[in-house]
Design a protein around this motif. Structure first.
Motif, short mmCIF file in Angstrom:
data_model
loop_
_atom_site.label_atom_id
_atom_site.label_comp_id
_atom_site.label_asym_id
_atom_site.label_seq_id
_atom_site.Cartn_x
_atom_site.Cartn_y
_atom_site.Cartn_z
N GLU A 31 0.82 -1.21 0.00
CA GLU A 31 0.00 0.00 0.00
C GLU A 31 0.85 1.26 0.00
N VAL A 32 1.86 1.30 0.86
CA VAL A 32 2.72 2.47 0.96
C VAL A 32 3.47 2.70 -0.35
N THR A 33 4.03 1.64 -0.91
CA THR A 33 4.77 1.77 -2.16
C THR A 33 3.86 2.24 -3.29
N ASN A 34 2.71 1.63 -3.42
CA ASN A 34 1.81 1.97 -4.52
C ASN A 34 1.21 3.37 -4.37
N ALA A 35 1.26 3.93 -3.17
CA ALA A 35 0.81 5.30 -2.95
C ALA A 35 1.94 6.30 -3.16
N GLY A 37 5.15 5.97 -1.71
CA GLY A 37 6.12 6.00 -0.61
C GLY A 37 7.44 5.38 -1.00
N ALA A 38 8.50 5.91 -0.45
CA ALA A 38 9.84 5.42 -0.73
C ALA A 38 10.23 4.41 0.32
N ALA A 39 9.74 3.22 0.19
CA ALA A 39 9.98 2.22 1.23
C ALA A 39 10.74 1.01 0.70
N ALA A 93 29.72 -0.26 15.34
CA ALA A 93 28.64 -0.90 16.10
C ALA A 93 27.96 0.04 17.08
N HIS A 94 28.44 1.26 17.23
CA HIS A 94 27.82 2.22 18.15
C HIS A 94 26.65 2.97 17.51
N TRP A 95 26.43 2.79 16.21
CA TRP A 95 25.30 3.45 15.57
C TRP A 95 24.43 2.44 14.84
N GLY A 96 23.19 2.83 14.63
CA GLY A 96 22.25 1.98 13.92
C GLY A 96 21.61 2.74 12.79
N THR A 97 20.93 2.00 11.94
CA THR A 97 20.25 2.60 10.79
C THR A 97 18.78 2.18 10.80
N LEU A 98 17.90 3.13 10.52
CA LEU A 98 16.49 2.82 10.37
C LEU A 98 16.22 2.52 8.90
N HIS A 99 15.47 1.45 8.67
CA HIS A 99 15.13 1.03 7.31
C HIS A 99 13.62 0.88 7.18
N ALA A 136 18.21 7.20 5.55
CA ALA A 136 18.22 7.87 4.25
C ALA A 136 16.77 8.03 3.83
N ALA A 137 16.41 9.24 3.39
CA ALA A 137 15.04 9.54 3.00
C ALA A 137 15.02 10.08 1.57
N ARG A 138 13.90 9.89 0.92
CA ARG A 138 13.72 10.41 -0.43
C ARG A 138 13.47 11.92 -0.35
N GLY A 139 14.24 12.68 -1.11
CA GLY A 139 14.03 14.12 -1.19
C GLY A 139 12.74 14.42 -1.93
N GLY A 140 12.21 15.61 -1.71
CA GLY A 140 11.04 16.05 -2.43
C GLY A 140 9.72 15.53 -1.90
N ALA A 141 9.73 14.86 -0.76
CA ALA A 141 8.50 14.30 -0.21
C ALA A 141 8.14 14.91 1.15
N GLY A 142 8.90 15.91 1.60
CA GLY A 142 8.62 16.55 2.87
C GLY A 142 9.11 15.79 4.08
#
Length: 180
Positions: A31-35, A37-39, A93-99, A136-142
């Protein structure tokens, strides 16, 4: 302005995720992708045949020290989720990434995304012992403004790094939350 706080569920191993939850994760991702969303999928539309193997790959990596899955629900329906990952290398190992940070379009603006992000911060700091988070986020989407309201800051940008269609290239915005 107050932000609504919604309960978030955490999964730390593949066996905790039921087949029904797995299916709900894939359906949300579709749903998110088809709407728009950069997921994680560049060229919508997608369906469950695309999303289910990707969900399985994430679930297969779940482990308390290195990979957590967080979900948000409303009235028993999964409305958003994200994955926190830590690299095993001692150097980083002291940092993490959100995906795959995502919420269904129908609930945006209701605080589910903020609740997921707040709980991700707490878990990363208090349970995983991380000192900072990246995404990392897609630019242009607020998205920069959304994350900025939650304490994240932009630290870089890869111009035109994301190809969404033949003639639609977007920046990839690199963001950090430090300190946790």
């Amino acid at each position: 302005m107050s932000i609504a706080v919604h309960p978030v569920q955490q999964f730390t191993s593949p066996g905790e995720v039921t087949p029904a939850t797995r299916q709900k994760l894939a359906a949300c991702w579709v749903e998110v992708t088809n709407a728009g969303g950069a997921a994680g999928f560049p060229f919508p539309p997608i369906d469950e045949t695309h999303a289910a193997p990707a969900v399985d790959a994430i679930l297969g990596t779940l482990a308390p020290a290195t990979s957590r899955l967080l979900t948000a629900a409303s009235d028993g329906e999964l409305v958003g989720w994200l994955n926190i990952r830590r690299d095993a290398s001692e150097l980083i190992a002291h940092w993490g990434t959100l995906h795959h940070v995502q919420t269904r379009p129908s609930v945006r603006g209701l605080g589910f995304g903020a609740s997921l992000m707040s709980e991700a911060r707490r878990i990363a700091r208090d349970e995983m012992g991380l000192r900072q988070l990246r995404l990392a986020a897609r630019g242009g989407a607020g998205l920069e403004a959304f994350y900025g309201r939650l304490g994240w800051r932009e630290v870089g940008r890869w111009p035109g790094a994301l190809r969404l269609s033949v003639d639609d290239y977007r920046d990839e915005v690199l963001m950090i939350l430090d300190p946790l």
